[in-house]
Write an enzyme that holds these catalytic residues in place. Structure first.
Site, PDB file in Angstrom:
ATOM      1  N   ARG A  43      37.914  44.391 -32.625  1.00  0.00           N
ATOM      2  CA  ARG A  43      38.196  45.270 -33.752  1.00  0.00           C
ATOM      3  C   ARG A  43      38.253  44.515 -35.069  1.00  0.00           C
ATOM      4  O   ARG A  43      38.549  45.118 -36.092  1.00  0.00           O
ATOM      5  CB  ARG A  43      39.546  45.949 -33.523  1.00  0.00           C
ATOM      6  CG  ARG A  43      39.414  47.347 -32.942  1.00  0.00           C
ATOM      7  CD  ARG A  43      40.811  47.810 -32.632  1.00  0.00           C
ATOM      8  NE  ARG A  43      41.009  49.211 -32.840  1.00  0.00           N
ATOM      9  CZ  ARG A  43      41.091  50.100 -31.852  1.00  0.00           C
ATOM     10  NH1 ARG A  43      40.914  49.733 -30.610  1.00  0.00           N
ATOM     11  NH2 ARG A  43      41.335  51.353 -32.124  1.00  0.00           N
ATOM     12  N   LYS A  63      34.323  57.061 -28.416  1.00  0.00           N
ATOM     13  CA  LYS A  63      34.102  55.866 -27.572  1.00  0.00           C
ATOM     14  C   LYS A  63      34.633  56.083 -26.160  1.00  0.00           C
ATOM     15  O   LYS A  63      33.972  55.778 -25.184  1.00  0.00           O
ATOM     16  CB  LYS A  63      34.811  54.630 -28.157  1.00  0.00           C
ATOM     17  CG  LYS A  63      34.382  54.230 -29.544  1.00  0.00           C
ATOM     18  CD  LYS A  63      35.028  52.914 -29.975  1.00  0.00           C
ATOM     19  CE  LYS A  63      36.531  52.973 -30.154  1.00  0.00           C
ATOM     20  NZ  LYS A  63      36.997  53.769 -31.284  1.00  0.00           N
ATOM     21  N   ARG A 116      44.826  54.354 -39.720  1.00  0.00           N
ATOM     22  CA  ARG A 116      43.919  53.737 -38.735  1.00  0.00           C
ATOM     23  C   ARG A 116      42.482  53.705 -39.274  1.00  0.00           C
ATOM     24  O   ARG A 116      41.750  52.747 -39.054  1.00  0.00           O
ATOM     25  CB  ARG A 116      43.975  54.500 -37.402  1.00  0.00           C
ATOM     26  CG  ARG A 116      45.307  54.278 -36.668  1.00  0.00           C
ATOM     27  CD  ARG A 116      45.545  55.306 -35.599  1.00  0.00           C
ATOM     28  NE  ARG A 116      44.623  55.202 -34.495  1.00  0.00           N
ATOM     29  CZ  ARG A 116      44.318  56.229 -33.680  1.00  0.00           C
ATOM     30  NH1 ARG A 116      44.902  57.404 -33.853  1.00  0.00           N
ATOM     31  NH2 ARG A 116      43.477  56.066 -32.703  1.00  0.00           N
ATOM     32  N   ARG A 151      43.486  66.073 -31.114  1.00  0.00           N
ATOM     33  CA  ARG A 151      43.237  65.516 -29.772  1.00  0.00           C
ATOM     34  C   ARG A 151      44.468  65.601 -28.874  1.00  0.00           C
ATOM     35  O   ARG A 151      45.586  65.353 -29.299  1.00  0.00           O
ATOM     36  CB  ARG A 151      42.815  64.057 -29.942  1.00  0.00           C
ATOM     37  CG  ARG A 151      42.610  63.309 -28.657  1.00  0.00           C
ATOM     38  CD  ARG A 151      41.813  62.065 -28.870  1.00  0.00           C
ATOM     39  NE  ARG A 151      42.450  61.085 -29.730  1.00  0.00           N
ATOM     40  CZ  ARG A 151      41.890  59.929 -30.061  1.00  0.00           C
ATOM     41  NH1 ARG A 151      40.679  59.630 -29.617  1.00  0.00           N
ATOM     42  NH2 ARG A 151      42.516  59.075 -30.844  1.00  0.00           N
ATOM     43  N   ARG A 176      49.011  62.004 -28.754  1.00  0.00           N
ATOM     44  CA  ARG A 176      49.355  60.594 -28.943  1.00  0.00           C
ATOM     45  C   ARG A 176      50.167  60.445 -30.220  1.00  0.00           C
ATOM     46  O   ARG A 176      49.849  61.068 -31.238  1.00  0.00           O
ATOM     47  CB  ARG A 176      48.074  59.770 -29.094  1.00  0.00           C
ATOM     48  CG  ARG A 176      47.573  59.189 -27.813  1.00  0.00           C
ATOM     49  CD  ARG A 176      46.219  58.585 -27.950  1.00  0.00           C
ATOM     50  NE  ARG A 176      46.090  57.571 -29.002  1.00  0.00           N
ATOM     51  CZ  ARG A 176      45.020  56.812 -29.171  1.00  0.00           C
ATOM     52  NH1 ARG A 176      43.979  56.954 -28.354  1.00  0.00           N
ATOM     53  NH2 ARG A 176      44.949  55.932 -30.133  1.00  0.00           N
TER      54      ARG A 176
HETATM   55  P1  AMP Z   1      42.787  53.111 -29.419  1.00  0.00           P
HETATM   56  O1  AMP Z   1      43.323  53.795 -28.210  1.00  0.00           O
HETATM   57  O2  AMP Z   1      41.575  52.280 -29.124  1.00  0.00           O
HETATM   58  O3  AMP Z   1      42.559  54.055 -30.571  1.00  0.00           O
HETATM   59  O4  AMP Z   1      43.914  52.077 -29.907  1.00  0.00           O
HETATM   60  C1  AMP Z   1      45.199  52.518 -30.266  1.00  0.00           C
HETATM   61  C2  AMP Z   1      45.952  51.415 -30.997  1.00  0.00           C
HETATM   62  O5  AMP Z   1      46.096  50.267 -30.145  1.00  0.00           O
HETATM   63  C3  AMP Z   1      45.298  50.877 -32.254  1.00  0.00           C
HETATM   64  O6  AMP Z   1      45.539  51.676 -33.395  1.00  0.00           O
HETATM   65  C4  AMP Z   1      45.967  49.491 -32.361  1.00  0.00           C
HETATM   66  O7  AMP Z   1      47.298  49.603 -32.812  1.00  0.00           O
HETATM   67  C5  AMP Z   1      46.022  49.064 -30.904  1.00  0.00           C
HETATM   68  N1  AMP Z   1      44.768  48.362 -30.498  1.00  0.00           N
HETATM   69  C6  AMP Z   1      43.819  48.817 -29.626  1.00  0.00           C
HETATM   70  N2  AMP Z   1      42.827  47.921 -29.507  1.00  0.00           N
HETATM   71  C7  AMP Z   1      43.154  46.891 -30.332  1.00  0.00           C
HETATM   72  C8  AMP Z   1      42.512  45.668 -30.670  1.00  0.00           C
HETATM   73  N3  AMP Z   1      41.320  45.329 -30.155  1.00  0.00           N
HETATM   74  N4  AMP Z   1      43.138  44.834 -31.551  1.00  0.00           N
HETATM   75  C9  AMP Z   1      44.341  45.151 -32.067  1.00  0.00           C
HETATM   76  N5  AMP Z   1      44.991  46.303 -31.832  1.00  0.00           N
HETATM   77  C10 AMP Z   1      44.412  47.169 -30.956  1.00  0.00           C
END
Ligand code: AMP
Length: 212
Positions: free
Chosen positions: A88, A13, A169, A127, A158
């Site tokens: 999400r 994404k 996740r 990654r 990360r």
């Molecule tokens: P990402 O970078 O999109 O993979 O997000 C990393 C982490 O941020 C996720 O595993 C969640 O803990 C938190 N997070 C990101 N977007 C959301 C969302 N829309 N709702 C809740 N938690 C989020």
């Protein structure tokens, strides 16, 4: 041009958002990035977010909604935006709908990037991100933590890309995010794309759909 990218962690994404940004010059709204910014700021809220993120769980719906709402209100989003990582779960999708109605915004495209879970585990655990640019590398390209990046930063992993957290996740994605697919299918704006190892080819296909 209002676009939303949907898909499990590591599906691409973020990479696709960055390629589309280049083409249309519209901003990316990544809730993950906004949350990581808050963590970097070192506030007590940032600390709470960090604790939740490190388990692979979601932060509260209210918090991400307020971050997205604030971003959407900025001038740079007037000519369009790319949402990455939000919504999400169904509750977030419904709140986003309400926000769009209130702000008179219509969502035009939802691209679901479909990648098998085994591939996603490999991709996420390998990654590497750059400390100063949006560059996304991977150990399968021979890159490693600490390598210097073109933008002057260094590559790092990360915290939530460790194998155990990645698996959590993916479970959370399956339980809470996958139901959103039907939500957008019912609105007839969902395009299912097969994600592979060729981001340029995928973005070409996405652009063909947008420009058709
Ligand atoms: P990402 O970078 O999109 O993979 O997000 C990393 C982490 O941020 C996720 O595993 C969640 O803990 C938190 N997070 C990101 N977007 C959301 C969302 N829309 N709702 C809740 N938690 C989020």
């Amino acid at each position: 041009m209002n676009i939303l990218f949907l898909g499990a962690p590591g599906c691409g994404k973020g990479t696709q958002s960055k390629l589309i940004i280049k083409e249309f010059g519209i901003p990316q709204i990544s809730t993950g990035d906004l949350l990581r910014e808050e963590i970097k700021g070192g506030s007590s809220l940032g600390k709470e977010i960090q604790d939740i993120m490190s388990t692979g769980k979601f932060v509260s719906d209210d918090l991400v909604l307020s971050l997205v709402s604030k971003k959407l209100g900025q001038d740079e989003c007037k000519k369009g935006f790319i949402l990455d990582g939000y919504p999400r779960n169904i509750s977030q999708a419904e709140s986003l709908d309400e926000l769009f109605i209130a702000k008179n915004i219509s969502l035009e495209y939802v691209f679901l990037i479909d990648v098998p879970f085994e591939t996603l585990i490999e991709r996420c655990t390998g990654r590497l991100l750059c400390t100063s640019s949006g560059y996304i590398g991977n150990t399968d390209r021979g890159e490693k933590v600490g390598d210097k990046c073109e933008g002057g930063g260094e590559l790092y992993q990360r915290e939530d890309d460790k194998e155990e957290t990645v698996k959590n996740r993916l479970n959370v994605y399956q339980e809470q995010t996958a139901p959103i697919i039907e939500f957008y299918q019912n609105k007839n704006i969902l395009h299912k794309m097969i994600g592979g190892n060729d981001p340029a080819l995928l973005s070409k296909k996405i652009l063909e759909i947008i420009k058709s």
